[in-house]
Design a protein around this motif. Structure first.
Motif, PDB file in Angstrom:
ATOM      1  N   ALA A 109       2.452   0.116 -12.239  1.00  0.00           N
ATOM      2  CA  ALA A 109       2.217  -0.166 -10.825  1.00  0.00           C
ATOM      3  C   ALA A 109       3.484   0.018 -10.003  1.00  0.00           C
ATOM      4  CB  ALA A 109       1.680  -1.587 -10.662  1.00  0.00           C
ATOM      5  N   PHE A 113       4.295   2.754  -7.052  1.00  0.00           N
ATOM      6  CA  PHE A 113       4.803   2.374  -5.731  1.00  0.00           C
ATOM      7  C   PHE A 113       6.007   3.228  -5.352  1.00  0.00           C
ATOM      8  CE2 PHE A 113       7.847  -0.042  -3.167  1.00  0.00           C
ATOM      9  CZ  PHE A 113       7.062  -0.359  -2.059  1.00  0.00           C
ATOM     10  N   GLN A 114       6.918   3.430  -6.301  1.00  0.00           N
ATOM     11  CA  GLN A 114       8.116   4.202  -5.976  1.00  0.00           C
ATOM     12  C   GLN A 114       7.784   5.667  -5.717  1.00  0.00           C
ATOM     13  OE1 GLN A 114      11.606   3.086  -8.186  1.00  0.00           O
ATOM     14  NE2 GLN A 114      12.565   3.380  -6.209  1.00  0.00           N
ATOM     15  N   ARG A 116       5.074   6.604  -4.301  1.00  0.00           N
ATOM     16  CA  ARG A 116       4.473   6.602  -2.965  1.00  0.00           C
ATOM     17  C   ARG A 116       5.528   6.415  -1.881  1.00  0.00           C
ATOM     18  NH1 ARG A 116      -0.217   2.275  -1.835  1.00  0.00           N
ATOM     19  NH2 ARG A 116      -1.081   3.398  -3.635  1.00  0.00           N
ATOM     20  N   HIS A 117       6.587   5.662  -2.202  1.00  0.00           N
ATOM     21  CA  HIS A 117       7.647   5.365  -1.232  1.00  0.00           C
ATOM     22  C   HIS A 117       9.006   5.748  -1.830  1.00  0.00           C
ATOM     23  CE1 HIS A 117       4.713   3.215   1.201  1.00  0.00           C
ATOM     24  NE2 HIS A 117       4.377   2.503   0.156  1.00  0.00           N
ATOM     25  N   ALA A 287       5.486  -4.023   1.960  1.00  0.00           N
ATOM     26  CA  ALA A 287       4.708  -2.916   1.391  1.00  0.00           C
ATOM     27  C   ALA A 287       4.495  -3.112  -0.110  1.00  0.00           C
ATOM     28  CB  ALA A 287       5.424  -1.593   1.648  1.00  0.00           C
ATOM     29  N   LEU A 288       5.528  -3.590  -0.807  1.00  0.00           N
ATOM     30  CA  LEU A 288       5.387  -3.808  -2.250  1.00  0.00           C
ATOM     31  C   LEU A 288       4.435  -4.964  -2.531  1.00  0.00           C
ATOM     32  CD1 LEU A 288       6.026  -3.132  -5.115  1.00  0.00           C
ATOM     33  CD2 LEU A 288       8.166  -4.436  -4.935  1.00  0.00           C
ATOM     34  N   ASP A 290       1.846  -5.850  -0.718  1.00  0.00           N
ATOM     35  CA  ASP A 290       0.490  -5.323  -0.497  1.00  0.00           C
ATOM     36  C   ASP A 290       0.056  -4.447  -1.675  1.00  0.00           C
ATOM     37  OD1 ASP A 290       0.392  -6.597   1.936  1.00  0.00           O
ATOM     38  OD2 ASP A 290       0.929  -4.814   3.109  1.00  0.00           O
ATOM     39  N   HIS A 291       0.978  -3.614  -2.162  1.00  0.00           N
ATOM     40  CA  HIS A 291       0.676  -2.741  -3.300  1.00  0.00           C
ATOM     41  C   HIS A 291       0.356  -3.555  -4.546  1.00  0.00           C
ATOM     42  CE1 HIS A 291       1.031   0.802  -5.915  1.00  0.00           C
ATOM     43  NE2 HIS A 291       1.772   0.047  -6.714  1.00  0.00           N
ATOM     44  N   LEU A 292       1.139  -4.590  -4.808  1.00  0.00           N
ATOM     45  CA  LEU A 292       0.919  -5.414  -5.991  1.00  0.00           C
ATOM     46  C   LEU A 292      -0.388  -6.180  -5.900  1.00  0.00           C
ATOM     47  CD1 LEU A 292       4.514  -6.803  -6.637  1.00  0.00           C
ATOM     48  CD2 LEU A 292       3.272  -5.135  -8.020  1.00  0.00           C
ATOM     49  N   GLU A 294      -3.071  -5.243  -4.436  1.00  0.00           N
ATOM     50  CA  GLU A 294      -4.131  -4.275  -4.708  1.00  0.00           C
ATOM     51  C   GLU A 294      -4.219  -3.966  -6.199  1.00  0.00           C
ATOM     52  OE1 GLU A 294      -5.188   0.416  -3.739  1.00  0.00           O
ATOM     53  OE2 GLU A 294      -3.615  -0.615  -2.621  1.00  0.00           O
ATOM     54  N   MET A 295      -3.075  -3.673  -6.823  1.00  0.00           N
ATOM     55  CA  MET A 295      -3.071  -3.285  -8.234  1.00  0.00           C
ATOM     56  C   MET A 295      -3.452  -4.453  -9.136  1.00  0.00           C
ATOM     57  SD  MET A 295      -2.375  -0.091  -8.208  1.00  0.00           S
ATOM     58  CE  MET A 295      -1.998   0.229  -9.920  1.00  0.00           C
TER      59      MET A 295
END
Length: 308
Positions: A109, A113-114, A116-117, A287-288, A290-292, A294-295
């Motif tokens: 995950a 993320f990295q 993506r960003h 942002a991280l 939100d990503h976490l 979701e994952m």
């Protein structure tokens, strides 16, 4: 009162002492001490109690620290918002993840993320301890907890059930386990409990209120869940583990859930994302998170569906 010099007080109290604050700032201890004295002169009162190894805020120091911390966070958020107009998310995020969940799921995950960003850099720490995030220089911590630390901003993701797992090789060489009392003569692999005395294991029937308690003698103990999983897969005994840690082993036939109709009591926890700051957190941190969310939601929903 200059906000730059107020930052010195924030740095000192976050670090715990003047020397550590100086190390983090990349300046000398005498420079930090000089700035603190100037700030106390401007405030007209003592702001910290000093010992050789530690500092603690006076009442005035605590008030100034709280306001200073919020002002610095607001300033940082404003700066990032201005810099980020029309730009990619960028910045540096320090994250701490639990060893088992981090090893089995979160590594991928974080890599996603990295990707993506690409303008965000990460420092990833594997640890099961619940830190003082600010003091330990951590922006985000993923933790499975029964109680949430009141000092952190916590976002709950879901419940994490635990189950009893055993390798098929272990089960093949012993009599079937059909009811809780059959566990009494099994080898037990657990996280806590004195090896010289039985460890109580409490179970509740999923379909009712019936509760059973079994005294089990631990064959092996470790706080490191990946090691307990390996010991379980090696056929050394039965291990209570969170679903995510061994469900893939069940899917491939290497392990089985023991007494699936019974629920382990006292081991279930809730999955949280802890943050050092809330709405003032930098864009990269938000942002991280939100990503976490979701994952981790996908991971937990998958196992809930598979085992429900």
């Amino acid at each position: 009162m200059n906000l730059g010099i107020v930052r010195t007080l924030v740095d000192i109290l976050d670090a715990g002492n003047l020397s550590e604050a100086a190390r983090r700032r990349g300046v000398t201890r005498s420079q930090i001490s000089k700035e603190l004295k100037e700030l106390e002169r401007q405030a007209g009162t003592m702001l910290v109690y000093r010992t050789t190894r530690h500092v603690a805020p006076t009442e005035a120091g605590r008030i100034l620290y709280e306001h200073g911390h919020r002002m610095l966070a607001e300033l940082r958020a404003a700066r990032e918002a201005i810099q980020g107009l029309g730009d990619e998310i960028r910045g540096h995020v320090r994250i701490s993840v639990p060893t088992a969940l981090g090893t089995s799921h979160l590594g991928g995950a974080l890599i996603a993320f990295q990707e993506r960003h690409p303008e965000v850099t990460l420092r990833v720490r594997y640890s099961n301890l619940v830190e003082n995030l600010v003091g330990d220089e951590v922006d985000i911590a993923v933790r499975i907890l029964r109680d949430v630390p009141v000092s952190e901003f916590a976002s709950e993701v879901s419940q994490i059930p635990w189950r009893l797992f055993a390798a098929t090789s272990y089960l093949a060489r012993r009599k079937p386990i059909a009811k809780p009392e059959d566990l009494a003569d099994c080898d037990f692999l657990c996280t806590t409990g004195p090896p010289s005395s039985p460890t109580p294991l409490t179970l509740r029937l999923q379909s009712g209120r019936r509760i059973e308690q079994v005294a089990m003698k631990a064959r092996m103990q470790s706080e490191h869940l990946p090691f307990l999983r390996e010991a379980m897969l090696g056929g050394l005994g039965i291990a209570p583990l969170p679903d995510y840690a061994a469900s893939d082993d069940v899917d491939r036939g290497a392990a089985r859930v023991i007494l699936p109709e019974w629920k382990l009591i006292g081991l279930d926890g809730r999955l949280f994302i802890l943050a050092a700051q809330d709405r003032n957190a930098p864009r990269a941190v938000r942002a991280l998170i939100d990503h976490l969310r979701e994952m981790l939601g996908v991971i937990v929903d998958r196992y809930a569906a598979d085992r429900g």
